[in-house]
Design a protein around this motif. Sequence first.
Motif, PDB file in Angstrom:
ATOM      1  N   LYS A   1       5.102   6.610 -16.788  1.00  0.00           N
ATOM      2  CA  LYS A   1       5.604   5.292 -17.171  1.00  0.00           C
ATOM      3  C   LYS A   1       7.129   5.296 -17.198  1.00  0.00           C
ATOM      4  N   LYS A   2       7.727   6.358 -17.717  1.00  0.00           N
ATOM      5  CA  LYS A   2       9.189   6.467 -17.776  1.00  0.00           C
ATOM      6  C   LYS A   2       9.777   6.501 -16.365  1.00  0.00           C
ATOM      7  N   ALA A   3       9.153   7.269 -15.462  1.00  0.00           N
ATOM      8  CA  ALA A   3       9.655   7.360 -14.090  1.00  0.00           C
ATOM      9  C   ALA A   3       9.576   6.004 -13.395  1.00  0.00           C
ATOM     10  N   ARG A   4       8.492   5.272 -13.609  1.00  0.00           N
ATOM     11  CA  ARG A   4       8.343   3.939 -13.020  1.00  0.00           C
ATOM     12  C   ARG A   4       9.429   2.996 -13.523  1.00  0.00           C
ATOM     13  N   CYS A   5       9.735   3.077 -14.805  1.00  0.00           N
ATOM     14  CA  CYS A   5      10.732   2.185 -15.400  1.00  0.00           C
ATOM     15  C   CYS A   5      12.132   2.437 -14.865  1.00  0.00           C
ATOM     16  N   GLU A   6      12.372   3.641 -14.353  1.00  0.00           N
ATOM     17  CA  GLU A   6      13.699   3.991 -13.830  1.00  0.00           C
ATOM     18  C   GLU A   6      13.769   3.903 -12.308  1.00  0.00           C
ATOM     19  N   ALA A   7      12.663   3.524 -11.663  1.00  0.00           N
ATOM     20  CA  ALA A   7      12.583   3.548 -10.199  1.00  0.00           C
ATOM     21  C   ALA A   7      12.927   2.197  -9.580  1.00  0.00           C
ATOM     22  N   ASN A   8      13.249   2.243  -8.292  1.00  0.00           N
ATOM     23  CA  ASN A   8      13.460   1.047  -7.482  1.00  0.00           C
ATOM     24  C   ASN A   8      12.497   1.068  -6.297  1.00  0.00           C
TER      25      ASN A   8
ATOM     26  N   VAL B   1      15.896  10.792  -6.005  1.00  0.00           N
ATOM     27  CA  VAL B   1      14.923  11.228  -4.998  1.00  0.00           C
ATOM     28  C   VAL B   1      14.143  10.018  -4.485  1.00  0.00           C
ATOM     29  N   VAL B   2      13.946   9.975  -3.166  1.00  0.00           N
ATOM     30  CA  VAL B   2      13.199   8.892  -2.544  1.00  0.00           C
ATOM     31  C   VAL B   2      11.885   9.432  -1.993  1.00  0.00           C
ATOM     32  N   ILE B   3      10.778   8.799  -2.378  1.00  0.00           N
ATOM     33  CA  ILE B   3       9.466   9.111  -1.829  1.00  0.00           C
ATOM     34  C   ILE B   3       9.119   8.018  -0.832  1.00  0.00           C
ATOM     35  N   ALA B   4       8.852   8.397   0.416  1.00  0.00           N
ATOM     36  CA  ALA B   4       8.562   7.422   1.464  1.00  0.00           C
ATOM     37  C   ALA B   4       7.158   7.645   2.015  1.00  0.00           C
ATOM     38  N   GLN B   5       6.485   6.566   2.362  1.00  0.00           N
ATOM     39  CA  GLN B   5       5.185   6.657   3.026  1.00  0.00           C
ATOM     40  C   GLN B   5       5.400   6.328   4.492  1.00  0.00           C
ATOM     41  N   MET B   6       4.982   7.240   5.363  1.00  0.00           N
ATOM     42  CA  MET B   6       5.226   7.095   6.793  1.00  0.00           C
ATOM     43  C   MET B   6       3.907   7.139   7.560  1.00  0.00           C
ATOM     44  N   GLY B   7       3.904   6.524   8.720  1.00  0.00           N
ATOM     45  CA  GLY B   7       2.713   6.533   9.556  1.00  0.00           C
ATOM     46  C   GLY B   7       2.857   5.568  10.709  1.00  0.00           C
TER      47      GLY B   7
ATOM     48  N   ASN C   1       0.835  -1.190   0.000  1.00  0.00           N
ATOM     49  CA  ASN C   1       0.000   0.000   0.000  1.00  0.00           C
ATOM     50  C   ASN C   1       0.876   1.249   0.000  1.00  0.00           C
ATOM     51  N   ALA C   2       1.973   1.193   0.753  1.00  0.00           N
ATOM     52  CA  ALA C   2       2.914   2.314   0.797  1.00  0.00           C
ATOM     53  C   ALA C   2       3.553   2.539  -0.569  1.00  0.00           C
ATOM     54  N   VAL C   3       3.974   1.457  -1.223  1.00  0.00           N
ATOM     55  CA  VAL C   3       4.571   1.576  -2.554  1.00  0.00           C
ATOM     56  C   VAL C   3       3.564   2.166  -3.533  1.00  0.00           C
ATOM     57  N   PHE C   4       2.330   1.692  -3.455  1.00  0.00           N
ATOM     58  CA  PHE C   4       1.266   2.212  -4.315  1.00  0.00           C
ATOM     59  C   PHE C   4       1.158   3.726  -4.140  1.00  0.00           C
ATOM     60  N   GLN C   5       1.148   4.183  -2.885  1.00  0.00           N
ATOM     61  CA  GLN C   5       1.025   5.617  -2.627  1.00  0.00           C
ATOM     62  C   GLN C   5       2.222   6.387  -3.184  1.00  0.00           C
ATOM     63  N   CYS C   6       3.425   5.792  -3.071  1.00  0.00           N
ATOM     64  CA  CYS C   6       4.637   6.466  -3.546  1.00  0.00           C
ATOM     65  C   CYS C   6       4.711   6.517  -5.071  1.00  0.00           C
ATOM     66  N   LEU C   7       3.940   5.651  -5.739  1.00  0.00           N
ATOM     67  CA  LEU C   7       3.955   5.612  -7.203  1.00  0.00           C
ATOM     68  C   LEU C   7       2.830   6.428  -7.836  1.00  0.00           C
ATOM     69  N   VAL C   8       1.892   6.901  -7.011  1.00  0.00           N
ATOM     70  CA  VAL C   8       0.773   7.682  -7.546  1.00  0.00           C
ATOM     71  C   VAL C   8       1.304   8.916  -8.281  1.00  0.00           C
ATOM     72  N   GLY C   9       0.902   9.071  -9.508  1.00  0.00           N
ATOM     73  CA  GLY C   9       1.317  10.237 -10.291  1.00  0.00           C
ATOM     74  C   GLY C   9       2.598  10.043 -11.082  1.00  0.00           C
TER      75      GLY C   9
END
Length: 250
Positions: free
Chosen positions: A23-30, A114-120, A12-20
């Motif tokens: 396709k190119k950004a997803r292909c280059e992400a980890n 850049v790292v996008i993190a979901q926290m809570g 669920n956290a990964v899903f939130q970090c990938l919102v928006g």
Amino acid sequence: GAVLMPVDSEHNAVFQCLVGATKKARCEANIILTCSGGPFRERQDLSAVTVEEATHHPNWSMGKKITVDSATLMNKGLEVIEARWLFDFEPERIQVVVHPQSVIHSMVQYGDGVVIAQMGAPDMRNTIAYSLGFPERLDAGVKPLNFSKIKTLTFEAPDLKRFPQLGYAYDALKLGGAASIVLNAANEIGVEAFIQGKIGFTDIARLCHAMMYGFQPPTPTNLEEILETDKEARKLAQSWVEGFCDKLEN
């Protein structure tokens, strides 16, 4: 055309970090899946772990089976396999990092670094509410984080020597075919045998290793074949447990 919503906290956290993300950004992400490390993160000798010790998690309240999976890090291995298919990321683009505080539930590192993190808070009500309300956010009644009271957030690499089942999950993805089915079936039989006192804690990993590298059935092509492969793998795993018990008695 539906949106598939993962409810497990990490996915669920990964899903939130990938919102928006494009396709190119997803292909280059980890993807970076966080892991509490379980109750034995700092324990070196796991040979004498008891069922009582393995079924108590430091951060989450879960059932016995999942809590044992957390103690062996098999749960994180299963999450790696799930993330590979949920988000269509190659295994080499899915990392696991131990984060004992369980504040960051997972992250995505993009190609620009850049790292996008979901926290809570470690509370499943947040992920359930997000899944129910998406794209809106619902108030789940969870107390928000107070960053002035969070002293430290630490990270470390998982120890695959003490917790080899995490490594087996990556191996299963490399092997392909029915390997993930066999690994999952063997683990479930092994955990149940451990809870029943038939085998030791570290024997769960031995069973998983023996099954994954010793039983390589044909790749299933439909649901019936998947279920049949799972059934056969469970029978073989159960035979391994029974043979192990016979050796102990003799």
